[in-house]
Design an enzyme around this catalytic site. Structure first.
Site, PDB file in Angstrom:
ATOM      1  N   GLU A 149      10.630  -8.357  -3.160  1.00 17.40           N
ATOM      2  CA  GLU A 149      11.133  -7.061  -2.699  1.00 17.40           C
ATOM      3  C   GLU A 149      10.539  -6.846  -1.311  1.00 17.40           C
ATOM      4  O   GLU A 149       9.354  -6.528  -1.173  1.00 17.40           O
ATOM      5  CB  GLU A 149      10.711  -5.939  -3.654  1.00 17.40           C
ATOM      6  CG  GLU A 149      11.192  -6.124  -5.085  1.00 17.40           C
ATOM      7  CD  GLU A 149      12.680  -5.984  -5.250  1.00 17.40           C
ATOM      8  OE1 GLU A 149      13.356  -5.583  -4.270  1.00 17.40           O
ATOM      9  OE2 GLU A 149      13.193  -6.284  -6.339  1.00 17.40           O
ATOM     10  N   LEU A 150      11.378  -7.024  -0.276  1.00 20.74           N
ATOM     11  CA  LEU A 150      10.853  -7.065   1.086  1.00 20.74           C
ATOM     12  C   LEU A 150      11.316  -5.857   1.892  1.00 20.74           C
ATOM     13  O   LEU A 150      11.481  -4.768   1.362  1.00 20.74           O
ATOM     14  CB  LEU A 150      11.244  -8.398   1.726  1.00 20.74           C
ATOM     15  CG  LEU A 150      10.880  -9.634   0.886  1.00 20.74           C
ATOM     16  CD1 LEU A 150      11.376 -10.903   1.542  1.00 20.74           C
ATOM     17  CD2 LEU A 150       9.391  -9.699   0.608  1.00 20.74           C
TER      18      LEU A 150
ATOM     19  N   CYS B 276      10.393   1.198   2.477  1.00 19.91           N
ATOM     20  CA  CYS B 276      11.312   0.096   2.784  1.00 19.91           C
ATOM     21  C   CYS B 276      12.758   0.550   2.689  1.00 19.91           C
ATOM     22  O   CYS B 276      13.626   0.019   3.391  1.00 19.91           O
ATOM     23  CB  CYS B 276      11.049  -1.089   1.873  1.00 19.91           C
ATOM     24  SG  CYS B 276      11.101  -0.714   0.118  1.00 19.91           S
TER      25      CYS B 276
ATOM     26  N   TRP C  20       0.788  -1.222   0.000  1.00 20.12           N
ATOM     27  CA  TRP C  20       0.000   0.000   0.000  1.00 20.12           C
ATOM     28  C   TRP C  20       0.824   1.279   0.000  1.00 20.12           C
ATOM     29  O   TRP C  20       0.296   2.356  -0.246  1.00 20.12           O
ATOM     30  CB  TRP C  20      -0.904   0.023   1.252  1.00 20.12           C
ATOM     31  CG  TRP C  20      -0.151  -0.307   2.514  1.00 20.12           C
ATOM     32  CD1 TRP C  20      -0.093  -1.522   3.124  1.00 20.12           C
ATOM     33  CD2 TRP C  20       0.688   0.560   3.289  1.00 20.12           C
ATOM     34  NE1 TRP C  20       0.712  -1.471   4.238  1.00 20.12           N
ATOM     35  CE2 TRP C  20       1.220  -0.203   4.359  1.00 20.12           C
ATOM     36  CE3 TRP C  20       1.039   1.908   3.188  1.00 20.12           C
ATOM     37  CZ2 TRP C  20       2.076   0.346   5.308  1.00 20.12           C
ATOM     38  CZ3 TRP C  20       1.901   2.449   4.133  1.00 20.12           C
ATOM     39  CH2 TRP C  20       2.411   1.667   5.180  1.00 20.12           C
ATOM     40  N   ASN C  21       2.125   1.235   0.310  1.00 20.45           N
ATOM     41  CA  ASN C  21       2.827   2.497   0.583  1.00 20.45           C
ATOM     42  C   ASN C  21       3.109   3.329  -0.664  1.00 20.45           C
ATOM     43  O   ASN C  21       3.273   4.546  -0.583  1.00 20.45           O
ATOM     44  CB  ASN C  21       4.111   2.256   1.389  1.00 20.45           C
ATOM     45  CG  ASN C  21       5.052   1.271   0.757  1.00 20.45           C
ATOM     46  OD1 ASN C  21       4.676   0.477  -0.099  1.00 20.45           O
ATOM     47  ND2 ASN C  21       6.306   1.302   1.175  1.00 20.45           N
TER      48      ASN C  21
ATOM     49  N   GLY D 113       6.535  -6.544  -0.260  1.00 21.28           N
ATOM     50  CA  GLY D 113       5.791  -6.517   0.990  1.00 21.28           C
ATOM     51  C   GLY D 113       6.670  -6.899   2.169  1.00 21.28           C
ATOM     52  O   GLY D 113       7.884  -6.713   2.151  1.00 21.28           O
ATOM     53  N   SER D 114       6.053  -7.449   3.177  1.00 24.27           N
ATOM     54  CA  SER D 114       6.737  -7.770   4.422  1.00 24.27           C
ATOM     55  C   SER D 114       7.516  -9.073   4.296  1.00 24.27           C
ATOM     56  O   SER D 114       7.285  -9.880   3.386  1.00 24.27           O
ATOM     57  CB  SER D 114       5.723  -7.894   5.553  1.00 24.27           C
ATOM     58  OG  SER D 114       4.888  -9.036   5.349  1.00 24.27           O
TER      59      SER D 114
ATOM     60  N   LYS E 240      -2.898  -8.465  -7.404  1.00 26.68           N
ATOM     61  CA  LYS E 240      -3.518  -8.544  -6.089  1.00 26.68           C
ATOM     62  C   LYS E 240      -2.880  -7.437  -5.261  1.00 26.68           C
ATOM     63  O   LYS E 240      -1.750  -7.555  -4.806  1.00 26.68           O
ATOM     64  CB  LYS E 240      -3.272  -9.925  -5.452  1.00 26.68           C
ATOM     65  CG  LYS E 240      -4.034 -10.117  -4.126  1.00 26.68           C
ATOM     66  CD  LYS E 240      -3.213  -9.605  -2.973  1.00 26.68           C
ATOM     67  CE  LYS E 240      -4.010  -9.661  -1.670  1.00 26.68           C
ATOM     68  NZ  LYS E 240      -3.966  -8.424  -0.903  1.00 26.68           N
ATOM     69  N   HIS E 241      -3.609  -6.333  -5.083  1.00 29.33           N
ATOM     70  CA  HIS E 241      -3.064  -5.181  -4.364  1.00 29.33           C
ATOM     71  C   HIS E 241      -3.417  -5.274  -2.883  1.00 29.33           C
ATOM     72  O   HIS E 241      -4.161  -6.151  -2.453  1.00 29.33           O
ATOM     73  CB  HIS E 241      -3.610  -3.887  -4.960  1.00 29.33           C
ATOM     74  CG  HIS E 241      -2.606  -2.781  -5.007  1.00 29.33           C
ATOM     75  ND1 HIS E 241      -1.653  -2.594  -4.024  1.00 29.33           N
ATOM     76  CD2 HIS E 241      -2.405  -1.783  -5.910  1.00 29.33           C
ATOM     77  CE1 HIS E 241      -0.921  -1.537  -4.325  1.00 29.33           C
ATOM     78  NE2 HIS E 241      -1.338  -1.031  -5.469  1.00 29.33           N
TER      79      HIS E 241
ATOM     80  N   GLU F  51      12.526  -3.278  11.654  1.00 28.92           N
ATOM     81  CA  GLU F  51      12.274  -2.238  10.661  1.00 28.92           C
ATOM     82  C   GLU F  51      11.134  -1.342  11.135  1.00 28.92           C
ATOM     83  O   GLU F  51       9.967  -1.746  11.104  1.00 28.92           O
ATOM     84  CB  GLU F  51      11.911  -2.853   9.303  1.00 28.92           C
ATOM     85  CG  GLU F  51      11.613  -1.795   8.247  1.00 28.92           C
ATOM     86  CD  GLU F  51      11.063  -2.368   6.955  1.00 28.92           C
ATOM     87  OE1 GLU F  51      11.092  -1.656   5.938  1.00 28.92           O
ATOM     88  OE2 GLU F  51      10.574  -3.520   6.974  1.00 28.92           O
TER      89      GLU F  51
END
Length: 463
Positions: free
Chosen positions: A231-232, A265, A133-134, A209-210, A157-158, A362
């Site tokens: 991409e975390l 991130c 979402w960021n 995401g996470s 899938k957002h 984080e």
């Protein structure tokens, strides 16, 4: 999964969307597969015309698109407008460069048996994109643009709190005349995600995401023998060496930690300062953060955004309390924030030692961890003392020194005299628990293609 728009500034839920049904998922897969059969055959120069149309439409309605971002996840309107432009620039990058990047590549072959050899880059099929979402538009653009250019099709899938942003991007691509099924938004459930990954028509999954989400989806993709990119998270080090330009370092530290409400991130989460300038840096940094103004993110005078939700704000405060309970000192350095909205007043954490639960955590919010070091070597050791490996920064007036330090920092990206940045024409990605794979430029373009060897020989019989 509760797909809904809840304004982080007002706290009001504005719109809700039902989860996709299993029948809708099946239909999306069928539609995507059918679209791929035709899309893959189109020349690259024809595919990218739709990307140019999308870039033009984004720029024509920049503020309109931006306001939706601010409404759904709270980012400052100016930052939202910048995201719209960045997304357009990414689309345009592939308009300019995709054809050359995907051209067949002649291969030298010394064996006289092979008279000709080349590497061709062929699309694979449906790619599932799971996005956060960021940066609701940018995250879509950086996976959609290269994959459409390469000849793949996308199922999106957002994040559940930006459903209107997802729908807006789908509508944008429909307005370009993109063939139906090439880019589809789906309000999928977690169970349906695994179903999609297991479907033989789906050839890969890209997730931003996470760590937790990445580990789960990567495992699902692995079991299905599907390619994935991850991409975390990140905990980027911001190193300020003893010869740094303090004015520049302080300015970029304030920005690097607080843009997008600190919910980035690759933001500057660990500020590492040489002891000879530490106290002066902290004084100036504190003054700079104190000048940030929290308020309505739609207002031009606001410079500190609310977090994406009240839950996100509560989580940040809980982690601050955890840090203090384990020996750290928390100092409020930001100005007062409104009672309305998911705001967190900026905090400086010092005395964070190994063993403190936040040492490797984080922070996704306006929390600054500052560390004092005695020399360059200690700065490098501390920068590398992290499970993450996304980006980092080195501030020095000696560029060669900066390059030498950058070479010793174990991350996917390092900037000298600037926080980790995001640009349309530069690659993005990390190592270790920050994930694997790269997005943007030619690296992102070729993550989900078949690099196929075509060899020609004129002899009869076996080699």
């Amino acid at each position: 999964m509760a797909y809904q728009t809840t304004n982080p500034y007002t706290g009001k839920t504005l719109k809700t969307f039902p989860d996709a049904t299993d029948a809708e998922v099946a239909q999306a897969l069928e539609r995507g597969h059918a679209a791929f059969q035709q899309w893959r055959l189109k020349p690259v120069r024809e595919r990218v015309t739709f990307l140019q149309k999308a870039a033009d439409l984004l720029r024509a309605k920049r503020t309109e698109y931006a306001k939706l971002l601010t409404t759904e996840m709270g980012k400052l309107l100016a930052e939202a407008e910048a995201e719209v432009e960045l997304s357009a620039a990414i689309l345009e990058y592939y308009v300019k460069h995709a054809e050359a990047e995907l051209a067949p590549q002649p291969l030298p072959c010394e064996d006289p048996v092979v008279s000709e050899a080349q590497l061709v880059h062929e699309p694979l099929g449906i790619i599932l994109a799971i996005e956060p979402w960021n940066f609701p538009y940018y995250q879509i653009a950086r996976i959609m643009a290269p994959q459409l250019a390469a000849g793949n099709v996308i199922l999106l899938k957002h994040a559940s709190n930006v459903p209107q942003s997802a729908a807006a991007f789908e509508k944008l691509m429909q307005e370009t005349g993109l063939p139906a099924g090439c880019f589809q938004n789906l309000y999928a459930t977690r169970g349906q995600i695994e179903t999609i990954i297991n479907d033989p028509r789906v050839q890969g999954v890209a997730l931003t995401g996470s760590e937790g989400a990445g580990a789960l989806v990567a495992a699902q993709a692995g079991r299905a023998l599907k390619k994935s990119t991850m991409e975390l998270g990140g905990s980027d080090a911001f190193i300020v060496l003893d010869d740094a330009d303090l004015d520049k370092a302080v300015k970029w530290a304030v920005f690097g930690r607080h843009w997008n409400g600190g919910q980035v991130c690759c933001s500057s989460k660990r500020i590492i300062v040489h002891e000879s300038i530490h106290d002066e840096f902290v004084r100036r940094y504190t003054e700079g953060v104190a000048q940030l103004k929290a308020g309505d993110p739609m207002e031009a005078s606001t410079t500190l955004a609310p977090l994406s939700s009240q839950q996100a704000a509560d989580d940040v405060r809980r982690w601050i309390d955890e840090a203090v309970a384990h020996g750290a000192t928390a100092t409020v350095i930001g100005a007062e924030v409104p009672r309305q909205g998911a705001f967190v007043r900026p905090v400086l954490l010092t005395g964070v030692k190994p063993g403190n639960p936040v040492y490797h955590h984080e922070f996704f919010g306006p929390v600054s961890m500052i560390f004092k070091v005695k020399d360059e070597d200690e700065a490098i050791r501390l920068a590398n003392d992290s499970p993450f490996g996304l980006g980092g920064s080195v501030f020095t007036q000696d560029i060669e020194r900066g390059k030498r330090v950058a070479a010793q920092i174990s991350t996917g990206m390092v900037y000298i005299n600037h926080p980790t940045a995001v640009k349309a024409d530069l690659p993005f990605g990390g190592i270790r628990r920050s994930g694997y794979g790269r997005e943007l430029i030619g690296l992102g373009l070729k993550e989900f293609v078949n690099h196929k060897l075509v060899g020609v020989t004129d002899i009869d019989g076996a080699f």
